[in-house]
Design a protein around this motif. Sequence first.
Motif, PDB file in Angstrom:
ATOM      1  N   LEU B 186       0.851  -1.196   0.000  1.00 31.32           N
ATOM      2  CA  LEU B 186       0.000   0.000   0.000  1.00 31.32           C
ATOM      3  C   LEU B 186       0.885   1.245   0.000  1.00 31.32           C
ATOM      4  CD1 LEU B 186      -2.973   0.988   0.240  1.00 31.32           C
ATOM      5  CD2 LEU B 186      -2.637   1.065   2.707  1.00 31.32           C
ATOM      6  N   ILE B 223      -7.687  -1.225  -2.941  1.00 27.16           N
ATOM      7  CA  ILE B 223      -7.876  -2.304  -1.955  1.00 27.16           C
ATOM      8  C   ILE B 223      -9.118  -3.141  -2.266  1.00 27.16           C
ATOM      9  CG2 ILE B 223      -8.352  -2.818   0.486  1.00 27.16           C
ATOM     10  CD1 ILE B 223      -6.682  -0.411   1.266  1.00 27.16           C
ATOM     11  N   THR B 228      -5.754  -8.420  -6.349  1.00 32.64           N
ATOM     12  CA  THR B 228      -4.552  -8.564  -5.524  1.00 32.64           C
ATOM     13  C   THR B 228      -4.902  -9.489  -4.360  1.00 32.64           C
ATOM     14  OG1 THR B 228      -3.884  -6.312  -6.075  1.00 32.64           O
ATOM     15  CG2 THR B 228      -2.806  -7.322  -4.176  1.00 32.64           C
ATOM     16  N   ILE B 231      -2.411  -7.603   0.454  1.00 33.83           N
ATOM     17  CA  ILE B 231      -2.053  -6.186   0.499  1.00 33.83           C
ATOM     18  C   ILE B 231      -1.325  -5.926   1.811  1.00 33.83           C
ATOM     19  CG2 ILE B 231      -2.968  -3.828   0.580  1.00 33.83           C
ATOM     20  CD1 ILE B 231      -5.363  -5.050  -1.134  1.00 33.83           C
TER      21      ILE B 231
END
Lengths: 344, 344
Positions: B186, B223, B228, B231
Motif C-alpha cells: 500500500l 484495496i 490482488t 495487500i
Amino acid sequence: MANSLRIAVDAMGGDLGPRTTVSALLDFLNSHRQVHALVFGDQTQVGEQLSLSPYKDPTLLSRIEVRHSDSHVIDSDKPSAVIRHKRDSSMGLALQALAAGEAQAFISAGNTGAIMALGLYFVKALPGISRPAICTTVPTISGRSYVLDLGANPVCSAAQLYEFALLGALTASELESIESPSVRLLNVGEESNKGRDDIQQAAALLEADTEINYCGYIEGNGIFQGGTDVIVCDGFAGNVALKTSEGLATMVGARFREAVGRGWLARLALLLLRGPLLKLKVQLDPALYNGAYFLGLNGVVVKSHGSATQTAFVRALEVATAAAEHNLPDVLSPILKHKLNQPG
Amino acid sequence: MANSLRIAVDAMGGDLGPRTTVSALLDFLNSHRQVHALVFGDQTQVGEQLSLSPYKDPTLLSRIEVRHSDSHVIDSDKPSAVIRHKRDSSMGLALQALAAGEAQAFISAGNTGAIMALGLYFVKALPGISRPAICTTVPTISGRSYVLDLGANPVCSAAQLYEFALLGALTASELESIESPSVRLLNVGEESNKGRDDIQQAAALLEADTEINYCGYIEGNGIFQGGTDVIVCDGFAGNVALKTSEGLATMVGARFREAVGRGWLARLALLLLRGPLLKLKVQLDPALYNGAYFLGLNGVVVKSHGSATQTAFVRALEVATAAAEHNLPDVLSPILKHKLNQPG
C-alpha cells in the motif's frame, strides 16, 4: 459578496486538458459574472474549446484572457525536474500570475507534486509554515469536515501536524464562520497513549495551545461521523483514508448493480427510489467535494482531481473563488506570523 | 477434512462477554460436531450462558470444558501491565492452553494489545518473525483480499513489511489454495519513486525475492478493486484504511435511510429490492469478515471484533477452525526458517 476577481487557470492539467477545464470554465463564468479568468495553455487547443462555447453572453468571452505556453507539466514529471525545466509551463505561468497579484486564485487538475514545487517556488509559504498541506472537505452524517494533509507530506513531524491543525482551524473558522472549530488528530485508538510518537507529541503541542479547540484523537471510523470540524493527519494516512473510501464506494456500487440486476422489478423499484437516490447523489457525489486547497501557500492554490468531470471542475472553481473572496492567505498570514513567532 | 480439534475460547473478551461468546460457541459447536472447546472465564457467568443452550444435542455440552479464571483483561489494560499482573486471566490461561498443545486454536474478542503481548509471551513468534501482524480478509469487486498489518505495528521497518508480505502470501496460498498469490504494498502512488523510504526499501526486498509474486504498489482505492491477493502495509495505514471504510459505510447507510424516508412508496421499493439487498448484505456484511489472524505467532490466534454480534463471533470461530485444520503455523514454520535464515 465579492467585487471582480481574477482566477489563473492551468488549462492543460487533468486527463482531458482543455476539453474539461475550458468547458467547465465557460459554465462557471456564465454563472459567476464577477469573475474573470487568465487561461494558460496551448492557445490553439484552448481557442478550439472557447469557440465551442454554448453561451450567448457577449461579456463572457471578454472576461477570458488566454496566455499561450509552449510546454505543460505531465503526470510523470518529477517536481525537481519541473522546477528546473518547466517553470514556464502553463502551470508555472499561472502560478507566476498569482504570485504577481494578477490573479487572486489558481487552479489546476495537474500533477500534485509539481503544483506543490512550483507553488513553493513562486508563491512561497505563509509565515512559519514549513510545508503546505493538501486539504479538502468530506461529507459526514451531519455535515462536512476539513481533512488535511491528503498526500503532500507522506512523513510529518509533530510540529508539522501542529501547523496543519492551525491552518485547518483558521480556514474552517474563516470559510465556514465557525467560531472555535473542533480539531482532532487521526490515530489508531482514542486513548491518549495510543499510536505513534509523532502523533502523541503533536497532541501535546495542541493541548498546550489554548486558542485551538483540540478535542483528542479520532479513529478512521470517526472521519465520516461528523462532529469534528478539522481532522489532521500525515499525508500518507490522509491519502490512504480518502482513496480507500473512494474504492469502497466504487466496490459497493458495483456489487449493488450486480445484485439488483436488470429485471423489471428491480427497475421499477429503482424508479420509485429515484428521488431519494438523486438526493443522496447530490449529497455524496465526489464531484461536489472536488477542489483541494494547498493550505500554507501565500496564495489561493486549488487542485482539481485529474479525472474530474466538467461538473466537478466547476465545483473546484467555486472552491477557489470562495477562498479568494475571503482573501484566505491575507487572513491567515498575520495570525500565523503572531502564533508561530516569525520575524518580519 | 479435520479430525477432532479443540479451540481455546477467552469467554470474557468483547463488549458483552459470555453473553455473546458462549452463545455463539453453542451455535458453532452445534454445526461443527468435530470441534471441542476449552472455555476460560468466570465459571458462574459462563455456566449461566451454557444453561440457556437451546440445543438438544446431548454431545454438545460434553464437548465443552469450562476452566475458571479469577481475572480477565479489560480494554483499558496496558499490555505491559497484563504481562505483569494478568498472565492467569481468562485470556492468558487460554493462550497457555494453546501453547501447551491442549488446543489447536485460540479466540478472543478482547484487548488487541493484550492478545499480542500474552501471545508473544506464551505462544512465541514463528522463526525469523520480529513481530506478528494482524491480518483479515476484505471483500472486493471480484472476491476477497488478505490485508495486513491492521494495527499491531503502527511503525514498521522495511524488513518487517517484507516479513508481513511473506506471511500473507504463505497464508493465502495455504488457506485459499492460490499457487502464487499476488502481493502489493500500500502506497500513496503507483510509480516506483512514490511514498515513504521504508516502503520503497520493502519494495526492493520483495522484488529481489523471486518466490514472492510481488506486483508493485497499490493505492487505497485499489484495496477493494480485487485482483490482488495480499495487500501489505504498516499497522497505522491498515487500521486507518479499514476503520475509514467502516465509517464510510455507516455514513452512507445513515444518509440513505434519511433520503429514502418512511413513505409508502419508499417502503414498496425497498420491498421490491429485498432479495438483491439481502444478497448484497450477505456479501458485504462486516460480520462475515470478522475474525483476524495474528499472523507470525507459533499458534492459531484469532481476534474477534469487540462489538461483534453472536453471528459475527461464530464467523470468527470458523476462521480460527479453518486455520487450525490447515495446521497453519506448522505449515509456515519450516518455510520461514528456511527463508529468513534462522538457526535451529
